[in-house]
Design a protein around this motif. Sequence first.
Motif, PDB file in Angstrom:
ATOM      1  N   ARG A  87       0.829  -1.199   0.000  1.00  0.00           N
ATOM      2  CA  ARG A  87       0.000   0.000   0.000  1.00  0.00           C
ATOM      3  C   ARG A  87       0.868   1.255   0.000  1.00  0.00           C
ATOM      4  O   ARG A  87       0.548   2.248  -0.665  1.00  0.00           O
ATOM      5  N   SER A  88       1.987   1.224   0.710  1.00  0.00           N
ATOM      6  CA  SER A  88       2.861   2.403   0.799  1.00  0.00           C
ATOM      7  C   SER A  88       4.258   1.974   1.210  1.00  0.00           C
ATOM      8  O   SER A  88       4.480   0.850   1.694  1.00  0.00           O
ATOM      9  N   GLN A  89       5.204   2.882   1.050  1.00  0.00           N
ATOM     10  CA  GLN A  89       6.565   2.613   1.497  1.00  0.00           C
ATOM     11  C   GLN A  89       6.612   2.461   3.013  1.00  0.00           C
ATOM     12  O   GLN A  89       7.370   1.642   3.538  1.00  0.00           O
ATOM     13  N   GLU A  90       5.803   3.227   3.727  1.00  0.00           N
ATOM     14  CA  GLU A  90       5.784   3.127   5.179  1.00  0.00           C
ATOM     15  C   GLU A  90       5.304   1.746   5.625  1.00  0.00           C
ATOM     16  O   GLU A  90       5.837   1.170   6.578  1.00  0.00           O
ATOM     17  N   ASP A  91       4.311   1.184   4.942  1.00  0.00           N
ATOM     18  CA  ASP A  91       3.874  -0.177   5.257  1.00  0.00           C
ATOM     19  C   ASP A  91       5.017  -1.165   5.040  1.00  0.00           C
ATOM     20  O   ASP A  91       5.221  -2.076   5.850  1.00  0.00           O
ATOM     21  N   ALA A  92       5.745  -1.003   3.944  1.00  0.00           N
ATOM     22  CA  ALA A  92       6.870  -1.898   3.661  1.00  0.00           C
ATOM     23  C   ALA A  92       7.939  -1.776   4.739  1.00  0.00           C
ATOM     24  O   ALA A  92       8.530  -2.784   5.163  1.00  0.00           O
ATOM     25  N   ARG A  93       8.186  -0.562   5.197  1.00  0.00           N
ATOM     26  CA  ARG A  93       9.188  -0.375   6.254  1.00  0.00           C
ATOM     27  C   ARG A  93       8.756  -1.080   7.538  1.00  0.00           C
ATOM     28  O   ARG A  93       9.541  -1.795   8.159  1.00  0.00           O
ATOM     29  N   LYS A  94       7.495  -0.910   7.916  1.00  0.00           N
ATOM     30  CA  LYS A  94       6.995  -1.558   9.139  1.00  0.00           C
ATOM     31  C   LYS A  94       7.021  -3.072   9.013  1.00  0.00           C
ATOM     32  O   LYS A  94       7.289  -3.777   9.986  1.00  0.00           O
ATOM     33  N   GLY A  95       6.728  -3.554   7.817  1.00  0.00           N
ATOM     34  CA  GLY A  95       6.699  -4.995   7.615  1.00  0.00           C
ATOM     35  C   GLY A  95       8.061  -5.649   7.612  1.00  0.00           C
ATOM     36  O   GLY A  95       8.163  -6.876   7.679  1.00  0.00           O
ATOM     37  N   GLY A  96       9.134  -4.842   7.539  1.00  0.00           N
ATOM     38  CA  GLY A  96      10.473  -5.410   7.440  1.00  0.00           C
ATOM     39  C   GLY A  96      11.363  -5.192   8.640  1.00  0.00           C
ATOM     40  O   GLY A  96      12.586  -5.376   8.539  1.00  0.00           O
ATOM     41  N   ILE A  97      10.787  -4.812   9.774  1.00  0.00           N
ATOM     42  CA  ILE A  97      11.631  -4.508  10.937  1.00  0.00           C
ATOM     43  C   ILE A  97      11.498  -5.533  12.056  1.00  0.00           C
ATOM     44  O   ILE A  97      12.138  -5.395  13.094  1.00  0.00           O
ATOM     45  N   GLY A  98      10.696  -6.568  11.872  1.00  0.00           N
ATOM     46  CA  GLY A  98      10.486  -7.560  12.917  1.00  0.00           C
ATOM     47  C   GLY A  98      11.606  -8.583  13.004  1.00  0.00           C
ATOM     48  O   GLY A  98      12.513  -8.625  12.168  1.00  0.00           O
ATOM     49  N   PRO A  99      11.560  -9.440  14.007  1.00  0.00           N
ATOM     50  CA  PRO A  99      12.632 -10.420  14.223  1.00  0.00           C
ATOM     51  C   PRO A  99      12.783 -11.431  13.084  1.00  0.00           C
ATOM     52  O   PRO A  99      13.906 -11.847  12.778  1.00  0.00           O
ATOM     53  N   ALA A 100      11.669 -11.834  12.462  1.00  0.00           N
ATOM     54  CA  ALA A 100      11.783 -12.796  11.360  1.00  0.00           C
ATOM     55  C   ALA A 100      12.527 -12.188  10.179  1.00  0.00           C
ATOM     56  O   ALA A 100      13.337 -12.857   9.533  1.00  0.00           O
ATOM     57  N   HIS A 101      12.268 -10.927   9.888  1.00  0.00           N
ATOM     58  CA  HIS A 101      12.996 -10.259   8.805  1.00  0.00           C
ATOM     59  C   HIS A 101      14.458 -10.043   9.171  1.00  0.00           C
ATOM     60  O   HIS A 101      15.335 -10.140   8.305  1.00  0.00           O
ATOM     61  N   ARG A 102      14.717  -9.758  10.425  1.00  0.00           N
ATOM     62  CA  ARG A 102      16.121  -9.598  10.837  1.00  0.00           C
ATOM     63  C   ARG A 102      16.885 -10.917  10.697  1.00  0.00           C
ATOM     64  O   ARG A 102      18.053 -10.929  10.287  1.00  0.00           O
ATOM     65  N   ARG A 103      16.233 -12.032  11.034  1.00  0.00           N
ATOM     66  CA  ARG A 103      16.892 -13.331  10.863  1.00  0.00           C
ATOM     67  C   ARG A 103      17.164 -13.613   9.387  1.00  0.00           C
ATOM     68  O   ARG A 103      18.232 -14.111   9.028  1.00  0.00           O
ATOM     69  N   ALA A 104      16.193 -13.285   8.540  1.00  0.00           N
ATOM     70  CA  ALA A 104      16.379 -13.503   7.103  1.00  0.00           C
ATOM     71  C   ALA A 104      17.510 -12.640   6.559  1.00  0.00           C
ATOM     72  O   ALA A 104      18.345 -13.097   5.773  1.00  0.00           O
ATOM     73  N   ALA A 105      17.549 -11.381   6.986  1.00  0.00           N
ATOM     74  CA  ALA A 105      18.612 -10.479   6.524  1.00  0.00           C
ATOM     75  C   ALA A 105      19.973 -10.954   7.013  1.00  0.00           C
ATOM     76  O   ALA A 105      20.969 -10.888   6.284  1.00  0.00           O
TER      77      ALA A 105
END
Length: 226
Positions: free
Chosen positions: A173-191
């Motif tokens: 929906r927006s860049q802000e949604d993408a930012r929020k969706g990528g800051i959790g622990p599962a995304h950190r593990r993937a990164a």
Amino acid sequence: MTASQSPTRPVPRRPSQDWHEKSAVVISETAVPIATQELQKSRFLVVSPYTEQDHLLDLETLDVENQLLALSLAELECLRDDYATAPYLEIFNWDHVVATLRALAHARNHVWKETSFYIVAFRSQIPPTTIYADLGVLDKAAHIEATTSGGFLKYWFGSPDVDGRNLATCIWRSQEDARKGGIGPAHRRAAGAARSLYSFWKIDRHRLTIRDSIESWEISDWSADQ
């Protein structure tokens, strides 16, 4: 975002022509595809290869423009076998998606207001030593996290080619949604696992703009100051 195991690769079709401004193609203003008509009857929408409840999009969390685009993106199909390296606009059937969107808006008597959406394209290459199932575990957990955060309208990924190259793409929906969706622990593990699992990765960002009354649309490179 990580790549993951893909469903059966779609049959290639004729790609679109241009990168920038596109006139919306008229494919029967009122002919909403039957499958999309059925999707409108449900509150929850499958927007990725993952079909469990935690991965579904809750349409009631979206305004009308985002609801309609999410439903239209159920028609998104890959057009090319070389999607891992092809120009982004030529990979998917965007003309058909927009035509479906126009038909849905017409069916609801909705006057579409110009709206922009945020697209992420993740291009990657894995070495022969990477166990693909490991990527799948990381990816599935990250997808639940992104879905829970809100505004995650579509997720598509392919299978690695003979050289290990692949494409995954997200529409938000927006860049802000993408930012929020990528800051959790599962995304950190993937990164954190990216350095050992990938030999190459690159993130491209695009803007999908659909103008008033769905008269025209374009996909352009993302510029935060637009």
